[in-house]
Design a protein around this motif. Sequence first.
Motif, PDB file in Angstrom:
ATOM      1  N   ILE A   1     -13.857  41.367 -32.570  1.00 13.08           N
ATOM      2  CA  ILE A   1     -15.109  42.182 -32.795  1.00 13.08           C
ATOM      3  C   ILE A   1     -14.804  43.093 -33.883  1.00 13.08           C
ATOM      4  O   ILE A   1     -15.447  43.080 -35.094  1.00 13.08           O
ATOM      5  N   ASP A   2     -13.207  43.706 -33.826  1.00 11.93           N
ATOM      6  CA  ASP A   2     -12.848  44.331 -35.000  1.00 11.93           C
ATOM      7  C   ASP A   2     -13.034  43.660 -36.288  1.00 11.93           C
ATOM      8  O   ASP A   2     -13.414  44.239 -37.405  1.00 11.93           O
ATOM      9  N   GLN A   3     -12.462  42.439 -36.253  1.00 14.78           N
ATOM     10  CA  GLN A   3     -12.294  41.765 -37.554  1.00 14.78           C
ATOM     11  C   GLN A   3     -13.843  41.387 -38.142  1.00 14.78           C
ATOM     12  O   GLN A   3     -13.806  41.566 -39.439  1.00 14.78           O
ATOM     13  N   LYS A   4     -14.707  41.181 -37.262  1.00 13.97           N
ATOM     14  CA  LYS A   4     -16.056  40.910 -37.820  1.00 13.97           C
ATOM     15  C   LYS A   4     -16.690  42.306 -38.271  1.00 13.97           C
ATOM     16  O   LYS A   4     -17.391  42.166 -39.496  1.00 13.97           O
ATOM     17  N   ALA A   5     -16.365  43.190 -37.619  1.00 17.08           N
ATOM     18  CA  ALA A   5     -16.870  44.676 -38.042  1.00 17.08           C
ATOM     19  C   ALA A   5     -16.115  45.014 -39.285  1.00 17.08           C
ATOM     20  O   ALA A   5     -16.849  45.555 -40.318  1.00 17.08           O
ATOM     21  N   ARG A   6     -15.156  44.737 -39.457  1.00 13.23           N
ATOM     22  CA  ARG A   6     -14.484  44.992 -40.733  1.00 13.23           C
ATOM     23  C   ARG A   6     -14.917  44.258 -42.020  1.00 13.23           C
ATOM     24  O   ARG A   6     -15.099  44.687 -43.178  1.00 13.23           O
ATOM     25  N   GLN A   7     -15.331  42.885 -41.685  1.00 15.05           N
ATOM     26  CA  GLN A   7     -15.974  42.080 -42.714  1.00 15.05           C
ATOM     27  C   GLN A   7     -17.113  42.757 -43.147  1.00 15.05           C
ATOM     28  O   GLN A   7     -17.434  42.615 -44.582  1.00 15.05           O
ATOM     29  N   ALA A   8     -17.891  43.203 -42.118  1.00 15.86           N
ATOM     30  CA  ALA A   8     -19.190  43.853 -42.506  1.00 15.86           C
ATOM     31  C   ALA A   8     -19.048  45.187 -43.161  1.00 15.86           C
ATOM     32  O   ALA A   8     -19.796  45.215 -44.335  1.00 15.86           O
ATOM     33  N   GLN A   9     -18.270  45.942 -43.023  1.00 17.78           N
ATOM     34  CA  GLN A   9     -17.889  47.115 -43.672  1.00 17.78           C
ATOM     35  C   GLN A   9     -17.476  46.789 -45.238  1.00 17.78           C
ATOM     36  O   GLN A   9     -17.905  47.534 -46.133  1.00 17.78           O
ATOM     37  N   GLN A  10     -16.670  45.719 -45.361  1.00 22.79           N
ATOM     38  CA  GLN A  10     -16.084  45.356 -46.628  1.00 22.79           C
ATOM     39  C   GLN A  10     -17.253  44.819 -47.593  1.00 22.79           C
ATOM     40  O   GLN A  10     -17.404  45.020 -48.691  1.00 22.79           O
ATOM     41  N   ALA A  11     -18.300  43.961 -46.833  1.00 29.25           N
ATOM     42  CA  ALA A  11     -19.417  43.372 -47.378  1.00 29.25           C
ATOM     43  C   ALA A  11     -20.324  44.236 -47.914  1.00 29.25           C
ATOM     44  O   ALA A  11     -20.938  44.343 -49.025  1.00 29.25           O
ATOM     45  N   THR A  12     -20.623  45.442 -47.196  1.00 31.73           N
ATOM     46  CA  THR A  12     -21.793  46.491 -47.069  1.00 31.73           C
ATOM     47  C   THR A  12     -21.015  47.596 -47.232  1.00 31.73           C
ATOM     48  O   THR A  12     -21.127  48.294 -46.022  1.00 31.73           O
TER      49      THR A  12
END
Length: 111
Positions: free
Chosen positions: A32-43
């Motif tokens: 979950i952390d990995q996906k949340a960080r991807q979302a934060q980096q993308a936006t």
Amino acid sequence: MAEIMLQIAGRPYPIRCRDGEEAHITHLASMIDQKARQAQQATPGLTEVRALLFAGLFLADELNDLKREAAGRQTRLPLDGDDEPSARAIEALAGRIEKLRDRLAASAPDA
């Protein structure tokens, strides 16, 4: 009950879980952390709630793809009788099972 501290999107979350499940829960949290960080980096500038929402959507999308792929594999199994080697193997196994059944029946004491 065990208590562990999870780090997701830079925030700590104390969680209770059954004893022995700590490593599994920690692994799930890292996904979950990995996906949340991807979302934060993308936006950049996403709120914590929206980052977690996108993390959930990303994971649900991956799960959906895997389910669809597994369903597709099941429909492609060559067990319709056209696959001669598979049919022969199944017949051979059936013959072995029947022989084992006969041997077991012969050696069983009469009831």
